[in-house]
Design an enzyme around this catalytic site. Structure first.
Site, PDB file in Angstrom:
ATOM      1  N   TYR A   1       0.864  -1.181   0.000  1.00  0.00           N
ATOM      2  CA  TYR A   1       0.000   0.000   0.000  1.00  0.00           C
ATOM      3  C   TYR A   1       0.896   1.226   0.000  1.00  0.00           C
ATOM      4  O   TYR A   1       1.836   1.322   0.800  1.00  0.00           O
ATOM      5  CB  TYR A   1      -0.894  -0.003   1.251  1.00  0.00           C
ATOM      6  CG  TYR A   1      -1.807   1.191   1.359  1.00  0.00           C
ATOM      7  CD1 TYR A   1      -2.887   1.357   0.494  1.00  0.00           C
ATOM      8  CD2 TYR A   1      -1.597   2.159   2.346  1.00  0.00           C
ATOM      9  CE1 TYR A   1      -3.732   2.457   0.608  1.00  0.00           C
ATOM     10  CE2 TYR A   1      -2.439   3.256   2.472  1.00  0.00           C
ATOM     11  CZ  TYR A   1      -3.504   3.402   1.595  1.00  0.00           C
ATOM     12  OH  TYR A   1      -4.346   4.484   1.707  1.00  0.00           O
TER      13      TYR A   1
ATOM     14  N   ASP B   1       9.366   3.283  -0.448  1.00  0.00           N
ATOM     15  CA  ASP B   1       8.300   3.861   0.356  1.00  0.00           C
ATOM     16  C   ASP B   1       8.577   3.464   1.800  1.00  0.00           C
ATOM     17  O   ASP B   1       8.276   2.338   2.218  1.00  0.00           O
ATOM     18  CB  ASP B   1       6.939   3.345  -0.118  1.00  0.00           C
ATOM     19  CG  ASP B   1       5.804   3.915   0.722  1.00  0.00           C
ATOM     20  OD1 ASP B   1       6.088   4.500   1.795  1.00  0.00           O
ATOM     21  OD2 ASP B   1       4.642   3.765   0.316  1.00  0.00           O
TER      22      ASP B   1
ATOM     23  N   LYS C   1       4.241   9.273   8.549  1.00  0.00           N
ATOM     24  CA  LYS C   1       3.949   8.637   9.851  1.00  0.00           C
ATOM     25  C   LYS C   1       4.875   9.092  10.979  1.00  0.00           C
ATOM     26  O   LYS C   1       4.735  10.190  11.490  1.00  0.00           O
ATOM     27  CB  LYS C   1       3.973   7.117   9.690  1.00  0.00           C
ATOM     28  CG  LYS C   1       2.875   6.653   8.718  1.00  0.00           C
ATOM     29  CD  LYS C   1       2.377   5.281   8.986  1.00  0.00           C
ATOM     30  CE  LYS C   1       1.431   4.822   7.916  1.00  0.00           C
ATOM     31  NZ  LYS C   1       0.225   4.247   8.349  1.00  0.00           N
TER      32      LYS C   1
END
Ligand SMILES: Cc1ncc(COP(=O)(O)O)c(C=O)c1O
Ligand SMILES: N[C@H](C=O)CCC(=O)O
Length: 432
Positions: free
Chosen positions: A149, A244, A272
């Protein structure tokens, strides 16, 4: 453990929320749809490793807001940084010193990034790395690994894990066929499939997106040699490798997964943890590539809130906590204790699990097969997971409501919290 098993106020709030907020939630992952329905729990307050809900129940939290809250809820150092920053104004729309300080701190921690740019989310960071890779290479195709994702931009909603997989829409409606044709997906950890695909399409590929340690169909480590092969093959074909690291950066070490494996991507996307709990994203890479970005180059990316003082301040404060000696050793030790306890509970109660753990992050799959790719993760029994999730909640432990997500440890969990959690797992497994 929870002080009461009732969640009346949560039920009331969810009822009301559904009238006003689509599906009652602001991110689909938060809904309980995939685990048999019901009202999600409305949290009132977080403190260290604990959550307290609107009905007064206490939970040991392993959601950690899907990763960012690595220093626990309401960490005093981060709180102070936020108070100080907000006292000087929340948003400037002009350059300011904190963004320079934070850029330097990130570059020092992740040396493959010569230059960085801040965004407001991981989605924006990844989306922009793709645009930049296309601008830099003059090519259009994008490669990703199935079940990974990378946020909710159109291109990345093809074979997506996490929320989209949980809710049964790995290929989202609304993404055009033309967009879908620009993305090639291959299984994670399969060098041969990757090599064959690149032999066929490599000359048209702008970039290969990699979660170097997967966090979105559970925690899945790369097999030895996989990341190096991806780097080598991608570069042989003149394309760029984008890591990522929205989940992985500062989760497993002070720095990024690329340093754990000794491999340098061309660009890196972050998010995050680097915001310490406030909205953030960032991307960076080699100077030559980053200079493709406006105002230096022709690839446009912008943001009214990007680099806002509050997110910069909490991000810096979070990294200051994480750079203290012993932080990652503690997360690893707590993770090992939790893993051992869950494994023992599974043996005691005859529950079949596969457990993947790396330091302070783990996933329990309800399958007897090893999980090294998305197909493996899909075999985890979602119905059993749903029951386990709800039993854990009843026993005062908050997890992500999806068989595809991870349990995240924080610096604030204690051995006692882990032992309480293991006791809860035993009670849940006994009732499964
Ligand atoms: C690996 C990865 N990349 C990108 C994203 C998107 O980040 P955000 O939710 O901040 O847009 C996420 C999580 O949501 C993620 O786990
Ligand atoms: N697993 C996702 C990101 O890592 C969960 C975040 C979300 O979808 O809200």
């Amino acid at each position: 453990m929870s002080t009461s098993s009732t969640r009346k106020q949560s039920d009331v709030l969810y009822e009301e929320a559904q009238t006003h907020i689509v599906g009652g939630v602001n991110s689909p992952s938060r809904s309980f749809k995939a685990i048999g329905g019901g009202a999600p729990v409305y949290m009132e307050r977080g403190e260290g490793a604990y959550f307290y809900d609107v009905d007064g129940n206490r939970y040991i939290d392993y959601l950690a807001a899907y990763g960012p809250i690595i220093t626990g809820h309401a960490h005093p150092h981060i709180h102070r940084a936020l108070m100080e920053a907000s006292s000087k104004g929340l948003l400037y729309g002009t350059p300011h010193a904190l963004e320079v300080d934070f850029a330097k701190k990130l570059k020092a921690a992740i040396p493959s990034m010569d230059k960085v740019r801040f965004t407001n989310s991981g989605t924006e960071a990844v989306m922009t790395t793709i645009r930049v890779s296309r601008a830099y290479t003059g090519r259009e195709l994008v490669v990703k690994f199935s079940g990974c994702y990378h946020g909710h931009s159109d291109l990345m909603l093809i074979a997506a894990g996490s929320g989209p997989a949980t809710l049964g829409s790995p290929d989202s409606a609304g993404v055009t066929r033309a967009t879908a044709k620009e993305v090639i997906t291959v299984p994670f950890n399969d060098v041969e499939a990757f090599r064959n695909m690149m032999n066929e399409w490599g000359e048209q590929v702008a970039c290969v997106l990699v979660e170097p340690i997967v966090g979105n169909f559970g925690i899945v480590e790369p097999k030895p040699g996989f990341l190096q092969a991806v780097n080598d093959i991608t570069h042989e074909h003149g394309a760029l490798v984008i890591y990522d690291e929205v989940i992985t950066a500062f989760r497993f070490t002070y720095g990024s997964a690329q340093q754990v494996y000794g491999i340098e991507p061309d660009m890196t996307a972050l998010g995050k943890v680097i915001g310490g709990g406030l909205p953030i994203g960032a991307y960076g890479g080699k100077a030559e590539i980053m200079e493709t970005v406006a105002p230096l180059g022709p690839a446009y990316q912008a943001g009214t809130m990007a680099g806002n003082p509050a997110s910069m301040a909490t991000g810096i404060a979070c990294l200051e906590v994480l750079e203290q000696p012993g932080v990652y050793e503690k997360l690893d030790a707590l993770g090992a204790r939790l893993e051992a306890g869950i494994r023992e509970a599974a043996n005691t109660h005859g529950v079949t699990i596969t457990l993947n753990r790396l330091k302070g992050a783990l996933t329990v799959y309800f399958t007897d097969e090893i999980v090294t790719d998305y197909d493996g993760a899909e075999k985890s029994d979602g119905e059993v997971f749903g029951r386990f999730f709800k039993l854990m909640l009843e026993n005062g432990v908050n997890l992500a409501p999806s068989k595809y997500e991870a349990w995240f440890l924080t610096t604030e969990h204690t051995e006692q919290d882990i032992d309480e959690t293991i006791a809860a797992v035993n009670r849940a497994f006994a009732e499964l």
